[in-house]
Design an enzyme around this catalytic site. Sequence first.
Site, PDB file in Angstrom:
ATOM      1  N   SER A  27      46.689  36.125  -4.941  1.00 30.06           N
ATOM      2  CA  SER A  27      47.898  35.308  -5.039  1.00 30.06           C
ATOM      3  C   SER A  27      48.982  35.829  -4.087  1.00 30.06           C
ATOM      4  O   SER A  27      48.783  35.856  -2.889  1.00 30.06           O
ATOM      5  CB  SER A  27      48.376  35.266  -6.494  1.00 30.06           C
ATOM      6  OG  SER A  27      49.102  34.100  -6.767  1.00 30.06           O
ATOM      7  N   ASP A 172      43.706  30.008  -8.787  1.00 27.70           N
ATOM      8  CA  ASP A 172      44.321  31.315  -8.537  1.00 27.70           C
ATOM      9  C   ASP A 172      43.432  32.472  -9.004  1.00 27.70           C
ATOM     10  O   ASP A 172      42.954  32.498 -10.136  1.00 27.70           O
ATOM     11  CB  ASP A 172      45.663  31.356  -9.293  1.00 27.70           C
ATOM     12  CG  ASP A 172      46.564  32.479  -8.839  1.00 27.70           C
ATOM     13  OD1 ASP A 172      46.116  33.639  -8.855  1.00 27.70           O
ATOM     14  OD2 ASP A 172      47.717  32.205  -8.480  1.00 27.70           O
TER      15      ASP A 172
END
Length: 281
Positions: A27, A172
Amino acid sequence: MKGFALVGAYQVLEEKGYEFRRVAGTSAGAILASFIAAGYSGKEIERLLDEQDFNELLDPRRLIIPLPSMKWIRLYWQLGLYQGKALENWFLEKLAAKGVYSFSDLPPGSLKLIASDLTNSKMIVLPDDLESYGIDADSFPIARALRMSCGIPFFFEPLRLLAKSGETIVVDGGVLSNFPIWLFEDGDGKNERPVLGLKLSGSKEEMPGHKIKNALDLFQALFSTMQNAHDDRYISRKHENNIVFIPVENYSATDFDLDEETKNELMEIGRTRTEQFLKMW
C-alpha cells in the site's frame, strides 16, 4: 495519505548516507518502495506529493441518475467508490519520468510488492507470483502492481486480473500483510545484509487495545486485526530492533484533502522517529 510520514523517515536515512539494494512494501509502503527503486530521492518524492492535487486521483464512475443514493448502488455492483484508473496513471507517469515502466527495468529482486488475491484467498508477492497466473513477470507494469497493492477495499474498485484460470479479484495487500519485512529472510531465517523496516504504527507497547461499542468499531477492529495479525506473529524482539515504528494511528489513510499543516506533521513524525531510532541502531 499516512505515507507522508514514510517520506520524512526516508529523507533522514538518505541524509545519514543509507542506500537500499532491495525494497519491498504494501500500500503506502509500496508507493515509497517503488519510487526509491526507480531512483527518486526523498526530496524529489516530497516534491511530487506537494505538487499533486490528490482529489484528482479520485475517479468515480459517472452516474446515469445523479442521485446521492446511486453512489451506494454503484458501490454494491462495482465493489468500490472510485475506479483507481487515475491513481494508476499517476504512478505510470511518475515512474516513466525515471525511465521505469515494468519490473524488467529494475535489477532482479530489487522491488517486491504485496497484494491480496480474494478469489483464491491468498497473498500475492509481485512480481514473483505472476508466473503462477500465467502472466509474464518481466513485462508487467509496476504502475499496475502498485494499483493492486493500494486497492483499499470498498474505497477503490478491486483490480480484475485476467489469469490463465480466469478472472481474479485483487485488493490492497494490507488485508494480508501490511509490513512484509519477512521477504528478506532466507529459509534459515537469516539476512544476506542488514535490513531496516519503516512501519506505519507504534510498537506493541504503544498500541492501545480496541474499544468496541458499535458495529463500526467492530469493523475497524476486524480490519486492523486482519492487517496486522500475520506480521505481528512474525515480528519478534530480534526484528523489532531493525524497525522504525512511526505512530500515525490518529491520521486517516484516505483523507485526500490533507492540508499543508497535517502533511508537515506526518513528515515530522517520520523524521523524528527515524532520528531517535538511528541513535540506538
